[in-house]
Write an enzyme that holds these catalytic residues in place. Sequence first.
Site, PDB file in Angstrom:
ATOM      1  N   HIS A 114       6.732   6.897 -52.200  1.00 44.43           N
ATOM      2  CA  HIS A 114       6.358   7.279 -50.832  1.00 44.43           C
ATOM      3  C   HIS A 114       5.049   6.643 -50.407  1.00 44.43           C
ATOM      4  CE1 HIS A 114       4.523   9.991 -47.822  1.00 44.43           C
ATOM      5  NE2 HIS A 114       5.765  10.024 -47.343  1.00 44.43           N
ATOM      6  N   CYS A 139      17.125  -3.667 -45.580  1.00 41.89           N
ATOM      7  CA  CYS A 139      15.917  -2.989 -45.097  1.00 41.89           C
ATOM      8  C   CYS A 139      15.129  -2.338 -46.236  1.00 41.89           C
ATOM      9  CB  CYS A 139      16.259  -1.964 -44.024  1.00 41.89           C
ATOM     10  SG  CYS A 139      17.314  -0.646 -44.635  1.00 41.89           S
TER      11      CYS A 139
HETATM   12  C1  PEP Z   1      16.181   2.087 -49.200  1.00 44.70           C
HETATM   13  O1  PEP Z   1      16.604   2.970 -49.929  1.00 44.70           O
HETATM   14  O2  PEP Z   1      16.172   0.886 -49.511  1.00 44.70           O
HETATM   15  C2  PEP Z   1      15.622   2.431 -47.894  1.00 44.70           C
HETATM   16  C3  PEP Z   1      15.247   1.489 -47.056  1.00 44.70           C
HETATM   17  O3  PEP Z   1      15.468   3.737 -47.609  1.00 44.70           O
HETATM   18  P1  PEP Z   1      14.239   4.620 -48.151  1.00 44.70           P
HETATM   19  O4  PEP Z   1      13.259   3.729 -48.771  1.00 44.70           O
HETATM   20  O5  PEP Z   1      13.727   5.342 -46.971  1.00 44.70           O
HETATM   21  O6  PEP Z   1      14.939   5.530 -49.105  1.00 44.70           O
END
Ligand code: PEP
Length: 819
Positions: A410, A777
Amino acid sequence: MDARALGTHGRQVDELISLGLPTVAGVTVPVAEVASLTEPDTAGAVVELLQQLSGRTAGHGERPMLIRLTASAPVAVAGLPPDLPVIGLTPRNSAAVLDAVGDGSVLHEVWAGMLRMIGEHALGVPSARLGDLLLDLADPREQVPALLTALAHEGTEPFPDDTARQLALAARTMLARWETPRAARARRAQKLPPDLPLALHVQALVLGPWQDSGYGTATSRDAETGRFRPTGSFFRGVRRSAPRPPHAEDLSALPGGPGLLEHALLTLEQHFAGPASVEFELRDGELALLSARVEASTSARVTTCLAVDLVRSGARDEPAAVEQVRPSDVVELMHAQLSLTGEERELVRGLPASPGAACGEVVFTSDVAVQRAAEGHRVVLVAAETTPADVPGLLAAAGVVTTNGGLASHAAVVARGAGVPAVCGASALRINRTGDTTTATAGEHVLREGDLVSLDGRTGAVYAGELAITAARPPEQLNIVLGWADTLRRLGVRANADTGRDARTAVELGAEGIGLCRTEHQFLGERLPLIRRVILATDPETEGRALAALARAQREDFRDLLLGIGSRPVTVRLLDAPMHEFLPAPDQAEDEAAAVRAAALREANPMLGVRGVRLALLHERLYPAQAEALFSAWLDVRDQGVTPELEVMIPLVSLPAELETAARQVRASADAVAERSGVDIPYRLGAMVETPRAAVMAGELSRTAEFLSFGTNDLTQLTYGFCRDDVERRILARYQATGLLSASPFVELDTAGVGGLIEIAVRQARAVRPGIKLGICGEHGGNPASIAFCDRLGLDYVSCSPAGVPVARLAAAHAVSAT
Ligand code: PEP
Ligand code: MG
């Protein structure tokens, strides 16, 4: 002939001559012929040739020609014999030479050094004897006659006056010195063959007045500004590699000024297509080059400015300039850096989670960070890890250090997104809480609230005290190169942006849209209770009230986001909140009932629990509320002339039926807004591919999904079974140290495993829905090697943190030229 025949120096001189640059008049004796130079006849012919080339005469004239002998091997090697720089100097002509040069002591020092070396290696006088003699006589003016006498009495022959015979002895000296056991050992230590040959270079040393003559080194670029400006050192007098060189002056001391070197350095820059450096000599105002090379290690600023200058001068084309600038140059130019002196105290080293440098007072909680920052202090938030509740403090801080968590944790994701320098997983730092007091210890060093620390988010180092920071000042040339990169790349580049501010930053840095808006990041600080109330509601009315409040807040946030990104694509991911990040701690619950419900919802493994679409299926009114807020916000901004291309994304699906259910919810909201407003809002509906099952079922998902975005953080976590918060420090560091992995798969996409799943998904999705829009992403969207993989698969775009956008633009262009 190449360096194998001519030695590196001979090849360089050939190159300089072919470029029409002035060189020192000289002759290279190739590797195959070097032994012949030890013969006085051959040496005599070489002296003859040199006289013709230089227009000077060896011997006893007014300004006699002296000779320097140097050696080079077919490859660069440390431990070459030192130059023999004043061949032809004799007691008879030394007065004339001294007259011409004007500084006796240096000339005698050089002369004595040469006599000693020839005496030892060509005339058989023991080294210790010559060493003692030099120790006894401190003044070089006395050393020279004493050495000549010693060579005459103790050597195999006296040291001759004749220049050609001196040259033959000098050649013998060089070759013997090269064959000493010590020199052979040095070659072995460099993993070079012990019988590596030598070429010899005989150069005319045209003497000039001491004040107006000398030698030096120069490079073409100023490292600070990156601009073309000869910089370097100048030494007055006769050039020598030993003994110790005299006092260096900068090039402004050059008789005639540094401008003398401009033509040569410009020519060489264009020839090498790189920053050039030269060794030169100056005699009677005439410049001659001895060697030239490309500067191997150079600053990002130099590389970038030079790349643009080479295109402007017509020496190279734009693709070559883009190729020349490295992603690490962009990172270096775009972020502030610590100015390190080597004296600083490093407290701990963690993972380089978000680039840039920061100094500030240590704070241990988000609340204190917000409060101290509001009072005008620069703070560094130090925490075990962060949750959404800590985001206000994280955004208020100059930098962040966590003791746990990896590069996709995070703190790392939020800090990178916000452009806040961060070091994560600094596990050698221990946070201790005793009563109301918190401290952190790194070995013996104790950090208390208010203590100053500095951190480097590119290396992961945390230092004690306040260090100087060099602010980022990217040169205008970087924008020019990135503009060229944009014309070359196939991949689109979007940003992961959650707020209007992020979106505006992303657009400024060249993002073409938003590839991921994590809507849970909109519930920070005071807004955290809005989402908590939805999650903790036990009856429909309470949930309804909580959802209405949540939708109102989201409509405002979406409006800001959409205005920030303008009429570009924007992928809004509906809520994907791992429970533990949003549940209140027992002492923070609003009331007893909330505390009990929070305890009941706590999960043993929240990363595998109620997240993403699962949350929507348990709270059926959640996604409709979010979707309605988004569509309403779109109508609001349309009234201001802004029409973003909406993409609504459903996270963490594994079953096609999960996606269909969520899709029905979203469509119902779109219908409701259309009925109310009379406007059919254009949008696409898509899914994130974050679980291995979603990847292998991508064909089925694509019956519903109009686009897919690979969430490679979770996809990596779930493919390996590596928890993205825990393994980085404890397991992956060891795997990399022992060679099991060459890079963390959370940083560089594992193309064989995780990438294999992505390839399956791409194939299946295209089979079902040709032309389906595909993007990535996860954090890999900003990693150059992973971007190259995405280019090979023909994805439509990559999405990364706003600050990572310039790197992604460049890397996407590099990916094209690599194919
Ligand atoms: C991922 O899991 O790659 C993603 C972009 O979502 P998060 O990092 O919010 O879990
Ligand atoms: Mg995810």
